[in-house]
Design an enzyme around this catalytic site. Sequence first.
Site, PDB file in Angstrom:
ATOM      1  N   LEU A  65       0.833  -1.205   0.000  1.00  0.00           N
ATOM      2  CA  LEU A  65       0.000   0.000   0.000  1.00  0.00           C
ATOM      3  C   LEU A  65       0.870   1.257   0.000  1.00  0.00           C
ATOM      4  O   LEU A  65       2.060   1.205   0.319  1.00  0.00           O
ATOM      5  CB  LEU A  65      -0.911  -0.046   1.231  1.00  0.00           C
ATOM      6  CG  LEU A  65      -1.928  -1.207   1.193  1.00  0.00           C
ATOM      7  CD1 LEU A  65      -2.498  -1.485   2.576  1.00  0.00           C
ATOM      8  CD2 LEU A  65      -3.050  -0.904   0.196  1.00  0.00           C
ATOM      9  N   PRO A  66       0.256   2.416  -0.331  1.00  0.00           N
ATOM     10  CA  PRO A  66       1.064   3.633  -0.492  1.00  0.00           C
ATOM     11  C   PRO A  66       1.803   4.092   0.775  1.00  0.00           C
ATOM     12  O   PRO A  66       2.978   4.424   0.712  1.00  0.00           O
ATOM     13  CB  PRO A  66       0.046   4.681  -0.936  1.00  0.00           C
ATOM     14  CG  PRO A  66      -1.077   3.913  -1.540  1.00  0.00           C
ATOM     15  CD  PRO A  66      -1.141   2.623  -0.773  1.00  0.00           C
ATOM     16  N   LYS A 169      15.351  -0.238   5.543  1.00  0.00           N
ATOM     17  CA  LYS A 169      14.986   0.340   4.247  1.00  0.00           C
ATOM     18  C   LYS A 169      15.233   1.856   4.215  1.00  0.00           C
ATOM     19  O   LYS A 169      15.840   2.382   3.285  1.00  0.00           O
ATOM     20  CB  LYS A 169      13.504   0.024   3.965  1.00  0.00           C
ATOM     21  CG  LYS A 169      12.813   0.881   2.948  1.00  0.00           C
ATOM     22  CD  LYS A 169      12.872   0.322   1.567  1.00  0.00           C
ATOM     23  CE  LYS A 169      12.331   1.347   0.581  1.00  0.00           C
ATOM     24  NZ  LYS A 169      12.341   0.916  -0.768  1.00  0.00           N
ATOM     25  N   LYS A 244       9.786  10.643  -0.568  1.00  0.00           N
ATOM     26  CA  LYS A 244       8.975  10.004   0.478  1.00  0.00           C
ATOM     27  C   LYS A 244       9.891   9.285   1.486  1.00  0.00           C
ATOM     28  O   LYS A 244       9.738   9.435   2.702  1.00  0.00           O
ATOM     29  CB  LYS A 244       8.013   8.992  -0.169  1.00  0.00           C
ATOM     30  CG  LYS A 244       7.280   8.115   0.844  1.00  0.00           C
ATOM     31  CD  LYS A 244       6.560   6.931   0.208  1.00  0.00           C
ATOM     32  CE  LYS A 244       6.139   5.944   1.290  1.00  0.00           C
ATOM     33  NZ  LYS A 244       5.440   4.779   0.805  1.00  0.00           N
TER      34      LYS A 244
HETATM   35  P1  NAD Z   1       0.837   2.512  -6.222  1.00  0.00           P
HETATM   36  O1  NAD Z   1       0.212   3.793  -5.844  1.00  0.00           O
HETATM   37  O2  NAD Z   1       1.090   2.208  -7.663  1.00  0.00           O
HETATM   38  O3  NAD Z   1      -0.044   1.281  -5.654  1.00  0.00           O
HETATM   39  C1  NAD Z   1      -0.717   1.312  -4.434  1.00  0.00           C
HETATM   40  C2  NAD Z   1      -2.046   0.597  -4.639  1.00  0.00           C
HETATM   41  O4  NAD Z   1      -2.732   0.505  -3.383  1.00  0.00           O
HETATM   42  C3  NAD Z   1      -2.982   1.334  -5.602  1.00  0.00           C
HETATM   43  O5  NAD Z   1      -3.358   0.461  -6.666  1.00  0.00           O
HETATM   44  C4  NAD Z   1      -4.180   1.731  -4.732  1.00  0.00           C
HETATM   45  O6  NAD Z   1      -5.405   1.715  -5.429  1.00  0.00           O
HETATM   46  C5  NAD Z   1      -4.120   0.665  -3.657  1.00  0.00           C
HETATM   47  N1  NAD Z   1      -4.792   1.032  -2.423  1.00  0.00           N
HETATM   48  C6  NAD Z   1      -4.718   2.172  -1.705  1.00  0.00           C
HETATM   49  N2  NAD Z   1      -5.497   2.104  -0.596  1.00  0.00           N
HETATM   50  C7  NAD Z   1      -6.074   0.881  -0.627  1.00  0.00           C
HETATM   51  C8  NAD Z   1      -7.002   0.217   0.234  1.00  0.00           C
HETATM   52  N3  NAD Z   1      -7.473   0.795   1.337  1.00  0.00           N
HETATM   53  N4  NAD Z   1      -7.382  -1.035  -0.087  1.00  0.00           N
HETATM   54  C9  NAD Z   1      -6.919  -1.632  -1.216  1.00  0.00           C
HETATM   55  N5  NAD Z   1      -6.040  -1.058  -2.063  1.00  0.00           N
HETATM   56  C10 NAD Z   1      -5.650   0.185  -1.775  1.00  0.00           C
HETATM   57  O7  NAD Z   1       2.191   2.421  -5.375  1.00  0.00           O
HETATM   58  P2  NAD Z   1       3.464   1.475  -5.666  1.00  0.00           P
HETATM   59  O8  NAD Z   1       4.437   2.184  -6.540  1.00  0.00           O
HETATM   60  O9  NAD Z   1       2.973   0.113  -6.031  1.00  0.00           O
HETATM   61  O10 NAD Z   1       4.102   1.435  -4.191  1.00  0.00           O
HETATM   62  C11 NAD Z   1       3.560   0.649  -3.157  1.00  0.00           C
HETATM   63  C12 NAD Z   1       4.517   0.695  -1.975  1.00  0.00           C
HETATM   64  O11 NAD Z   1       5.800   0.206  -2.383  1.00  0.00           O
HETATM   65  C13 NAD Z   1       4.746   2.111  -1.425  1.00  0.00           C
HETATM   66  O12 NAD Z   1       4.808   2.034  -0.033  1.00  0.00           O
HETATM   67  C14 NAD Z   1       6.096   2.496  -2.040  1.00  0.00           C
HETATM   68  O13 NAD Z   1       6.792   3.442  -1.255  1.00  0.00           O
HETATM   69  C15 NAD Z   1       6.804   1.159  -2.064  1.00  0.00           C
HETATM   70  N6  NAD Z   1       7.871   1.052  -3.059  1.00  0.00           N
HETATM   71  C16 NAD Z   1       7.652   1.479  -4.348  1.00  0.00           C
HETATM   72  C17 NAD Z   1       8.680   1.340  -5.292  1.00  0.00           C
HETATM   73  C18 NAD Z   1       8.476   1.792  -6.730  1.00  0.00           C
HETATM   74  O14 NAD Z   1       9.466   1.850  -7.470  1.00  0.00           O
HETATM   75  N7  NAD Z   1       7.250   2.084  -7.144  1.00  0.00           N
HETATM   76  C19 NAD Z   1       9.906   0.774  -4.917  1.00  0.00           C
HETATM   77  C20 NAD Z   1      10.079   0.315  -3.618  1.00  0.00           C
HETATM   78  C21 NAD Z   1       9.040   0.458  -2.692  1.00  0.00           C
END
Ligand code: NAD
Length: 300
Positions: A65-66, A169, A244
């Site tokens: 999740l975000p 992390k 972030k």
């Molecule tokens: P994203 O915004 O693409 O995906 C998050 C998903 O969570 C979305 O599809 C959203 O609809 C869903 N969501 C939000 N609230 C929800 C709820 N209550 N119930 C169900 N679904 C819900 O984000 P991302 O890029 O996939 O990142 C996710 C996590 O991974 C974050 O914490 C981010 O910091 C971490 N991260 C991301 C990356 C990257 O390169 N994108 C790398 C390492 C870590």
Amino acid sequence: MAKIAFIGLGNMGGGMAANLAKAGHEVMAFDLSEDALRRARDHGCTPVDDAVAAVTGADAIVTMLPAGTHVASVYADSVIPNADKHAILIDCSTIDVATAREVEAKAKDAGLTMVDAPVSGGIAAADAGTLTFMVGGSDEGFEKARPILEKMGKAVIHAGDAGAGQAAKICNNMLLGATMAATAETFALAQKLGLDLQTFYDISSKASGQSWSMTSYCPVPGVGPDSPADRNYQGGFASALMLKDLKLAMDAAKTAGAYTPMGGEAEELYQRFVDLGGAGVDFSGIIKMIDDSWKSDKKG
Ligand code: NAD
């Protein structure tokens, strides 16, 4: 094969859930986005109507999740009240250490086992199943989570007790943000001093200035191995996500009473870059702000 609930099928979670399905697990997938649910179905997961339907009867529950607020509410409202006692709860989101520890404590009070398991590696690694997981939690929790995480990554490391995965992390990414900014300004200075940048790379990559930011992810196009700099800073790790993580690191430093001036400087630089429109640009693109004469067509 296990029945796995997967909540949060975004840029990262989409590929991770697909890899669990590819490994033969039954993946009950939930996201607020209809598009994300459609993509999950195309990749062999079973979309369900809500988080409760996903977690009920699952052997493992994975969330991606975000931020901390989403994790706290999904666990309080759906996961903790409905998870089976034998299930392993795995939060792979990047969130603040304090929230990670609070949610784990609530799960433990309810008789559940939970680990925090944030990842290193971006969307390409999530799709390819080559993430690195840093895991915080008990030995028992780690051993239960490991076989699930191994289907989504190339390395699974036990960092310590609850919250230790998140701590590792953000410490790693604070160092990464600071070394990338330092690498960018160093190459900008080297250029202004008339040095050939490939020659400077050949020297510094074998001298005491060497770092991962230079030798694995050089912000200069055409220098070092292939990196987002060679694709006009597209793809890779977005500057908004680096910001972030730097903010999480600065909050944690404040709470812990740690003096982190370099981390603070990196946070300021990435904030400025994001404010100037760099949010979606790879984090090595900060070189374009540090020296605005920089052009991606300097390749070669
Ligand atoms: P994203 O915004 O693409 O995906 C998050 C998903 O969570 C979305 O599809 C959203 O609809 C869903 N969501 C939000 N609230 C929800 C709820 N209550 N119930 C169900 N679904 C819900 O984000 P991302 O890029 O996939 O990142 C996710 C996590 O991974 C974050 O914490 C981010 O910091 C971490 N991260 C991301 C990356 C990257 O390169 N994108 C790398 C390492 C870590």
